[in-house]
Design a protein around this motif. Structure first.
Motif, short mmCIF file in Angstrom:
data_model
loop_
_atom_site.label_atom_id
_atom_site.label_comp_id
_atom_site.label_asym_id
_atom_site.label_seq_id
_atom_site.Cartn_x
_atom_site.Cartn_y
_atom_site.Cartn_z
N LEU A 252 37.06 61.20 27.45
CA LEU A 252 36.62 61.23 28.84
C LEU A 252 36.97 59.93 29.56
N ARG A 253 36.91 58.83 28.83
CA ARG A 253 37.20 57.52 29.42
C ARG A 253 38.69 57.39 29.77
N THR A 254 39.55 57.95 28.94
CA THR A 254 40.98 57.76 29.14
C THR A 254 41.64 58.87 29.95
N ARG A 255 40.92 59.95 30.24
CA ARG A 255 41.50 61.05 31.01
C ARG A 255 41.89 60.59 32.41
N ARG A 256 43.10 60.93 32.86
CA ARG A 256 43.53 60.58 34.20
C ARG A 256 44.69 61.47 34.60
N SER A 257 45.00 61.47 35.89
CA SER A 257 46.15 62.22 36.41
C SER A 257 47.38 61.33 36.36
N THR A 258 48.48 61.91 35.93
CA THR A 258 49.69 61.14 35.68
C THR A 258 50.67 61.28 36.84
N PHE A 259 50.28 60.86 38.02
CA PHE A 259 51.12 61.03 39.20
C PHE A 259 52.45 60.28 39.04
N GLY A 260 53.54 61.05 38.88
CA GLY A 260 54.87 60.47 38.89
C GLY A 260 55.25 59.64 37.68
N MET A 261 54.48 59.71 36.59
CA MET A 261 54.77 58.85 35.44
C MET A 261 55.31 59.62 34.25
N MET A 430 49.83 72.55 36.13
CA MET A 430 49.55 71.29 35.43
C MET A 430 50.84 70.79 34.80
N ALA A 431 51.36 69.68 35.33
CA ALA A 431 52.56 69.04 34.78
C ALA A 431 52.16 68.23 33.55
N VAL A 432 52.85 68.46 32.42
CA VAL A 432 52.49 67.78 31.18
C VAL A 432 53.74 67.25 30.49
N GLY A 433 53.54 66.28 29.63
CA GLY A 433 54.65 65.73 28.85
C GLY A 433 54.46 64.27 28.55
N PRO A 434 55.39 63.67 27.82
CA PRO A 434 55.33 62.23 27.55
C PRO A 434 55.47 61.43 28.84
N GLU A 435 54.87 60.24 28.85
CA GLU A 435 54.95 59.36 30.01
C GLU A 435 55.94 58.22 29.73
N GLN A 436 56.47 57.66 30.82
CA GLN A 436 57.32 56.49 30.66
C GLN A 436 56.49 55.34 30.10
N LEU A 437 57.11 54.50 29.31
CA LEU A 437 56.36 53.49 28.57
C LEU A 437 56.26 52.15 29.28
N ASP A 438 57.06 51.94 30.32
CA ASP A 438 57.11 50.63 30.98
C ASP A 438 56.40 50.67 32.32
N ILE A 439 55.11 51.05 32.30
CA ILE A 439 54.32 51.19 33.52
C ILE A 439 53.61 49.88 33.82
N ALA A 440 53.74 49.40 35.06
CA ALA A 440 52.97 48.23 35.49
C ALA A 440 51.53 48.67 35.73
N GLU A 441 50.60 48.10 34.97
CA GLU A 441 49.23 48.62 35.04
C GLU A 441 48.23 47.52 34.71
N VAL A 442 47.11 47.55 35.40
CA VAL A 442 45.96 46.71 35.07
C VAL A 442 44.78 47.65 34.88
N GLN A 443 44.14 47.57 33.73
CA GLN A 443 43.02 48.46 33.44
C GLN A 443 41.71 47.73 33.70
N MET A 444 40.89 48.32 34.58
CA MET A 444 39.58 47.72 34.90
C MET A 444 38.50 48.75 34.61
N GLU A 445 37.94 48.69 33.42
CA GLU A 445 36.96 49.70 33.01
C GLU A 445 35.55 49.26 33.38
N LEU A 446 34.71 50.26 33.69
CA LEU A 446 33.33 50.04 34.06
C LEU A 446 32.43 50.64 33.00
N GLU A 447 31.38 49.94 32.62
CA GLU A 447 30.43 50.45 31.65
C GLU A 447 29.25 51.08 32.36
N SER A 448 28.58 52.01 31.69
CA SER A 448 27.38 52.62 32.26
C SER A 448 26.28 51.58 32.34
N ALA A 449 25.42 51.74 33.32
CA ALA A 449 24.34 50.78 33.51
C ALA A 449 23.35 50.86 32.35
#
Length: 449
Positions: A252-261, A430-449
Motif C-alpha cells: 500500500l505504501r509503494t502503490r502509485r500511478s506510473t505516468f509516462g515512466m 490500465m497500462a502496465v509493464g517495466p519502468e525506466q530505471l533512470d528516473i529523477a525522484e525524491v521520496q518523501m514518506e509520511l508516517e501515521s500519527a
C-alpha cells in the motif's frame, strides 16, 4: 484507515502529468494515497459511528484523511440507528464506518462524469480495508444496500451535495452500550467559495440511486453473457502467476500511478507477471463481497499486448487462466489515438489491461443502484491490479479518459446503438509493464500519527 486510504507521501518525482511544474511549491503539493482514487484530491469522507470501544467515547467521528485523526462530532451511542438502516441485522457489529461522497466537489473536475468516477473510489477503499482486515483475521463485509436518506439525516447532510454510499460493520467486541443521544449531527460545511455551483444531472443520478436503495435488497444476479463477434485465433494457457509476497502495508505504501515512466527498453514483461495482475484484478468478482450483491462475474478483462514475453502483439480476452487471441497485430497506435490525455505513451507499455463490465445487465436486475455496484467492483479490481504491480515492482497506471465505444467496437462486444442489456463495455484501462530505471525522484514518506 491510514494504511488503506490515508495520505502517505508527497510526490516529488518528474512525470508526464500536466501541471507537474508546481509539485515543488509549498502551497501546491501533490500527495499519494495507498488506494487508487478516481476522485483524485477530492477524496471520500469517512465517519465512524462508535459504541465505545478501544478507549473512544461513544459517538460519531469524522476521519480526517489528511492528518489521520478522528474528530468527534457528537457524544452518544447511535449505532442502533445505523443498524436499522441495513436490510439485515448485522450480528456482532458494535460500530460502523459510513462512507460518503461529495459529488459537488468532484464535479468541478469531472463535470457529469463525477458520479461514475467517484463510485470507483468506493471499491478502491473498501477492497483495501477488506485486504487489511483479512490479513489480521477480521471479516469486513461492506454494505452497499441500506436506507441512504436515514443515514444522511443522521449526519445532517444535504443529500444532493453529499450522500452516504457504503456502510462497513465493525466488530471490536464491545458490549452493547445504551443509547445516550437521539439527535442529529449539527455542523456547518467550511467552504471558501462565494457561490456554490450545482450540477443538475449529477444530482439526478445520485437521487435515483439514493431512492433505489430504500427497498428490499435484490437477490444475487445471474452471470451476464460473455460474447464477442470475433473468433478465437489461438488459446494460450498462462503459466502459474508470480507469487505476490510483499507485505500488505509495504504494498500500500509503494502503490502509485506510473505516468509516462513505462519503458520497453528494460525488456518484455513475463507471462507470469501478467497472469498475477489479471488474477488479482478479477478477484474483485469474489473477494470484496459487497453483502452478497455480486457473487458472480461482474468484471471482465481484455489485454492489448505490446511487449509480453512469448505473446504475439494483439487483443486477447482473459478467462480462467487462459488468454484467447481475438485480434492479431500491433495496436499501440489505436491505444494512443483513442486516449484523451497526454500522460501515457502506449508505445512504451508492455500491455494495456482493459477492465470491462455489464452495467445495463446489473441495472436491469438491481435498478439504478446496480450502476454503483458495477463501479465499486471496477474500483476494487483496479486497486487489486495496482497492488499486484507494486508487489511485482512493475509500473501501473489507470485511465478513465479513453474512447469506450472505440474499444467496444475493437472487441466487438457492444454497440452504442444496440441497447442490448448483455453488452460488455470497456470501462477502465490500465497500462502496465517495466519502468525506466533512470528516473529523477525524491521520496518523501509520511508516517501515521
Amino acid at each position: 484507515m491510514w494504511a488503506a486510504y490515508g495520505i502517505k507521501l508527497r510526490k516529488l518525482h518528474i512525470y508526464r502529468n500536466e501541471g507537474v511544474s508546481h509539485i515543488h511549491e509549498y502551497l501546491r503539493p501533490v500527495w499519494g494515497r495507498g488506494a487508487s482514487g478516481g476522485g483524485s484530491l477530492y477524496s471520500l469522507e469517512v465517519y465512524l459511528v462508535c459504541a465505545g470501544e478501544q478507549g473512544l467515547v461513544p459517538g460519531i467521528y469524522n476521519w480526517n484523511s489528511n492528518r489521520n485523526e478522528l474528530q468527534r462530532l457528537v457524544v452518544g451511542n447511535v449505532t442502533d440507528r445505523v443498524r436499522q438502516t441495513l436490510p439485515d441485522p448485522v450480528e456482532g457489529a458494535s460500530s460502523f464506518l459510513i462512507m460518503t461522497v461529495k459529488i459537488w466537489k468532484n464535479s468541478f473536475k469531472y463535470s457529469t462524469f463525477a458520479p461514475h468516477v467517484t463510485a470507483t473510489d468506493i471499491g478502491t477503499a473498501c477492497s483495501s480495508w477488506v485486504l487489511w482486515a483479512r490479513s489480521r483475521g477480521l471479516d469486513f463485509k461492506p454494505q452497499l444496500w441500506f436506507d441512504e436518506p436515514a443515514l444522511n439525516e443522521l449526519l445532517s447532510l444535504d443529500p444532493d451535495l453529499e450522500s452516504a454510499v457504503a456502510v462497513v460493520p465493525l466488530n471490536f467486541g464491545a458490549d452493547r452500550i445504551s443509547a445516550g443521544w437521539t439527535g442529529n449531527v449539527q455542523r456547518e460545511e467550511s467552504e471558501r467559495s462565494v457561490n456554490l455551483l450545482r450540477w443538475d444531472r449529477n444530482e439526478l443520478v445520485v437521487r435515483e440511486m439514493r431512492e433505489a436503495g430504500q427497498g428490499t435488497m435484490p437477490v444475487a444476479h445471474n452471470s451476464p453473457s460473455r460474447k464477442s463477434g470475433h473468433q478465437v485465433l489461438e488459446t494460450i494457457d498462462l503459466p502459474a502467476p508470480t507469487p505476490l509476497d510483499m507485505p500488505l502495508v509495504d504494498t500500500l505504501r509503494t502503490r502509485r500511478s506510473t505516468f509516462g515512466m513505462l519503458s520497453n527498453s528494460v525488456g518484455p514483461m513475463t507471462q507470469q507477471d501478467l497472469h498475477a495482475m489479471l488474477l488479482a484484478g478479477l478477484r474483485a468478482n469474489e473477494g470484496v463481497d459487497f453483502a452478497g450483491l455480486a457473487p458472480h462475474e461482474t468484471i471482465g478483462a481484455w489485454v492489448l499486448v505490446n511487449n509480453v514475453e512469448g505473446l504475439k502483439p494483439g487483443a486477447y480476452r482473459y478467462h480462467d487462466g487462459k488468454l484467447e487471441l481475438m485480434l492479431e497485430g500491433t495496436l499501440y497506435d489505436f491505444q494512443q489515438r483513442t486516449y484523451y490525455l497526454k500522460n501515457y505513451d502506449f508505445g512504451s507499455t508492455a500491455a494495456v489491461i482493459t477492465l470491462t463490465g455489464w452495467p445495463d445487465h446489473l441495472m436491469n436486475q438491481m435498478g439504478p443502484r446496480g450502476l454503483r455496484v458495477q463501479d465499486a467492483l471496477l474500483g476494487a479490481a483496479c486497486q487489486y491490479i495496482y497492488l499486484a504491480a507494486a508487489s511485482l515492482k512493475l509500473g501501473c497506471g489507470a485511465a478513465l479518459g479513453f474512447a469506450y465505444d472505440a474499444y467496444a467496437e475493437l472487441f466487438d462486444t457492444a454497440r452504442v446503438e444496440s441497447k442490448d442489456p448483455e453488452d460488455e463495455w470497456p470501462m477502465l484501462i490500465m497500462a502496465v509493464g517495466p519502468e525506466q530505471l533512470d528516473i529523477a525522484e525524491v521520496q518523501m514518506e509520511l508516517e501515521s500519527a
